[in-house]
Design a protein around this motif. Sequence first.
Motif, PDB file in Angstrom:
ATOM      1  N   MET A   1       0.843  -1.187   0.000  1.00 22.08           N
ATOM      2  CA  MET A   1       0.000   0.000   0.000  1.00 22.08           C
ATOM      3  C   MET A   1       0.880   1.239   0.000  1.00 22.08           C
ATOM      4  O   MET A   1       1.883   1.297   0.683  1.00 22.08           O
ATOM      5  N   THR A   2       0.475   2.249  -0.742  1.00 17.33           N
ATOM      6  CA  THR A   2       1.269   3.461  -0.823  1.00 17.33           C
ATOM      7  C   THR A   2       0.883   4.430   0.291  1.00 17.33           C
ATOM      8  O   THR A   2      -0.161   4.315   0.917  1.00 17.33           O
ATOM      9  N   ASP A   3       1.755   5.401   0.504  1.00  7.91           N
ATOM     10  CA  ASP A   3       1.498   6.430   1.495  1.00  7.91           C
ATOM     11  C   ASP A   3       0.974   7.702   0.832  1.00  7.91           C
ATOM     12  O   ASP A   3       1.119   8.794   1.368  1.00  7.91           O
ATOM     13  N   ALA A   4       0.373   7.573  -0.333  1.00  5.78           N
ATOM     14  CA  ALA A   4      -0.135   8.731  -1.069  1.00  5.78           C
ATOM     15  C   ALA A   4      -1.247   9.407  -0.272  1.00  5.78           C
ATOM     16  O   ALA A   4      -2.025   8.752   0.415  1.00  5.78           O
ATOM     17  N   SER A   5      -1.314  10.709  -0.390  1.00  9.14           N
ATOM     18  CA  SER A   5      -2.367  11.453   0.296  1.00  9.14           C
ATOM     19  C   SER A   5      -3.713  11.166  -0.361  1.00  9.14           C
ATOM     20  O   SER A   5      -3.781  10.719  -1.511  1.00  9.14           O
ATOM     21  N   ILE A   6      -4.762  11.469   0.361  1.00 12.02           N
ATOM     22  CA  ILE A   6      -6.109  11.278  -0.176  1.00 12.02           C
ATOM     23  C   ILE A   6      -6.295  12.122  -1.439  1.00 12.02           C
ATOM     24  O   ILE A   6      -6.956  11.703  -2.385  1.00 12.02           O
ATOM     25  N   TYR A   7      -5.643  13.279  -1.474  1.00 14.64           N
ATOM     26  CA  TYR A   7      -5.767  14.159  -2.634  1.00 14.64           C
ATOM     27  C   TYR A   7      -5.131  13.527  -3.874  1.00 14.64           C
ATOM     28  O   TYR A   7      -5.691  13.594  -4.967  1.00 14.64           O
ATOM     29  N   GLN A   8      -3.984  12.896  -3.693  1.00 14.35           N
ATOM     30  CA  GLN A   8      -3.324  12.232  -4.811  1.00 14.35           C
ATOM     31  C   GLN A   8      -4.117  11.015  -5.261  1.00 14.35           C
ATOM     32  O   GLN A   8      -4.243  10.741  -6.462  1.00 14.35           O
ATOM     33  N   ILE A   9      -4.686  10.295  -4.313  1.00 13.71           N
ATOM     34  CA  ILE A   9      -5.493   9.120  -4.640  1.00 13.71           C
ATOM     35  C   ILE A   9      -6.712   9.532  -5.459  1.00 13.71           C
ATOM     36  O   ILE A   9      -7.036   8.916  -6.481  1.00 13.71           O
ATOM     37  N   VAL A  10      -7.389  10.594  -5.028  1.00 16.99           N
ATOM     38  CA  VAL A  10      -8.559  11.086  -5.759  1.00 16.99           C
ATOM     39  C   VAL A  10      -8.154  11.538  -7.159  1.00 16.99           C
ATOM     40  O   VAL A  10      -8.805  11.193  -8.147  1.00 16.99           O
ATOM     41  N   LYS A  11      -7.068  12.277  -7.246  1.00 21.91           N
ATOM     42  CA  LYS A  11      -6.584  12.742  -8.550  1.00 21.91           C
ATOM     43  C   LYS A  11      -6.280  11.563  -9.465  1.00 21.91           C
ATOM     44  O   LYS A  11      -6.694  11.540 -10.633  1.00 21.91           O
ATOM     45  N   ASP A  12      -5.582  10.568  -8.938  1.00 23.52           N
ATOM     46  CA  ASP A  12      -5.232   9.389  -9.737  1.00 23.52           C
ATOM     47  C   ASP A  12      -6.476   8.647 -10.223  1.00 23.52           C
ATOM     48  O   ASP A  12      -6.532   8.197 -11.372  1.00 23.52           O
ATOM     49  N   LYS A  13      -7.469   8.509  -9.349  1.00 23.44           N
ATOM     50  CA  LYS A  13      -8.702   7.823  -9.745  1.00 23.44           C
ATOM     51  C   LYS A  13      -9.435   8.594 -10.833  1.00 23.44           C
ATOM     52  O   LYS A  13      -9.930   8.007 -11.800  1.00 23.44           O
ATOM     53  N   LEU A  14      -9.520   9.911 -10.661  1.00 19.13           N
ATOM     54  CA  LEU A  14     -10.194  10.724 -11.678  1.00 19.13           C
ATOM     55  C   LEU A  14      -9.479  10.636 -13.022  1.00 19.13           C
ATOM     56  O   LEU A  14     -10.122  10.503 -14.065  1.00 19.13           O
ATOM     57  N   ILE A  15      -8.159  10.683 -12.981  1.00 16.59           N
ATOM     58  CA  ILE A  15      -7.383  10.570 -14.225  1.00 16.59           C
ATOM     59  C   ILE A  15      -7.602   9.200 -14.857  1.00 16.59           C
ATOM     60  O   ILE A  15      -7.756   9.080 -16.076  1.00 16.59           O
ATOM     61  N   PHE A  38     -15.037  15.883  -4.616  1.00 12.96           N
ATOM     62  CA  PHE A  38     -14.629  14.501  -4.901  1.00 12.96           C
ATOM     63  C   PHE A  38     -13.829  13.912  -3.734  1.00 12.96           C
ATOM     64  O   PHE A  38     -13.944  12.717  -3.441  1.00 12.96           O
ATOM     65  N   VAL A  39     -13.055  14.731  -3.056  1.00 11.95           N
ATOM     66  CA  VAL A  39     -12.341  14.268  -1.857  1.00 11.95           C
ATOM     67  C   VAL A  39     -13.362  13.877  -0.787  1.00 11.95           C
ATOM     68  O   VAL A  39     -13.216  12.844  -0.121  1.00 11.95           O
ATOM     69  N   ASP A  40     -14.415  14.677  -0.636  1.00 11.36           N
ATOM     70  CA  ASP A  40     -15.479  14.339   0.311  1.00 11.36           C
ATOM     71  C   ASP A  40     -16.153  13.017  -0.065  1.00 11.36           C
ATOM     72  O   ASP A  40     -16.495  12.210   0.811  1.00 11.36           O
ATOM     73  N   LEU A  41     -16.336  12.793  -1.361  1.00  8.57           N
ATOM     74  CA  LEU A  41     -16.912  11.528  -1.834  1.00  8.57           C
ATOM     75  C   LEU A  41     -15.999  10.360  -1.466  1.00  8.57           C
ATOM     76  O   LEU A  41     -16.469   9.316  -1.004  1.00  8.57           O
ATOM     77  N   GLU A  42     -14.708  10.535  -1.650  1.00  6.42           N
ATOM     78  CA  GLU A  42     -13.738   9.496  -1.289  1.00  6.42           C
ATOM     79  C   GLU A  42     -13.796   9.209   0.212  1.00  6.42           C
ATOM     80  O   GLU A  42     -13.779   8.053   0.627  1.00  6.42           O
ATOM     81  N   ARG A  43     -13.873  10.244   1.013  1.00  4.38           N
ATOM     82  CA  ARG A  43     -13.955  10.052   2.472  1.00  4.38           C
ATOM     83  C   ARG A  43     -15.223   9.296   2.859  1.00  4.38           C
ATOM     84  O   ARG A  43     -15.197   8.404   3.709  1.00  4.38           O
ATOM     85  N   ALA A  44     -16.343   9.658   2.235  1.00  4.53           N
ATOM     86  CA  ALA A  44     -17.603   8.971   2.514  1.00  4.53           C
ATOM     87  C   ALA A  44     -17.509   7.503   2.125  1.00  4.53           C
ATOM     88  O   ALA A  44     -17.971   6.621   2.857  1.00  4.53           O
ATOM     89  N   ALA A  45     -16.897   7.228   0.976  1.00  3.20           N
ATOM     90  CA  ALA A  45     -16.737   5.843   0.529  1.00  3.20           C
ATOM     91  C   ALA A  45     -15.822   5.079   1.484  1.00  3.20           C
ATOM     92  O   ALA A  45     -16.090   3.920   1.816  1.00  3.20           O
ATOM     93  N   ARG A  46     -14.756   5.719   1.933  1.00  2.00           N
ATOM     94  CA  ARG A  46     -13.847   5.058   2.888  1.00  2.00           C
ATOM     95  C   ARG A  46     -14.545   4.721   4.197  1.00  2.00           C
ATOM     96  O   ARG A  46     -14.216   3.738   4.841  1.00  2.00           O
TER      97      ARG A  46
END
Length: 141
Positions: A1-15, A38-46
């Motif tokens: 598992m990577t230590d990427a921030s939630i912001y990078q994870i969201v960006k990567d998923k959107l891309i 979209f970050v809020d959506l990721e948090r809700a999903a998590r």
Amino acid sequence: MTDASIYQIVKDKLIAHGVERTNDGLLTLNDQELFSLFVDLERAARDSSFDAVLSAAAALENYLVSIGKHQLMAFTYMYLKFSDFSPKVTGVDEDLHNGRIRKCQEFSKPVSDEERLIGLWATVKFHQVGRSLLRAVYNTS
């Protein structure tokens, strides 16, 4: 598992869902308010909360309508549909003896009933309206 921030994870998923392919899609990365939703959506999903996901999706939709880009809701549905909450493989076995059908689904990781509900909701929404919204994204760019 990577230590990427939630912001990078969201960006990567959107891309990964193709937001960089159109000018409209690029808004998801360049508009700070939209990206934060979209970050809020990721948090809700998590949190695996169906109610929180619906609330985050409604906030996204309200914002997109306010900026005249409702078609970008397609990325909301894709974001969840192509997550671990949706089955990676679905098989159907027919039992001709009693007319019953068994549907088998394989997920990439264990999922709770609420997580499956999130994935199912996103899949239904994508099939109902997401595809036509996605066509609108590509037709406007």
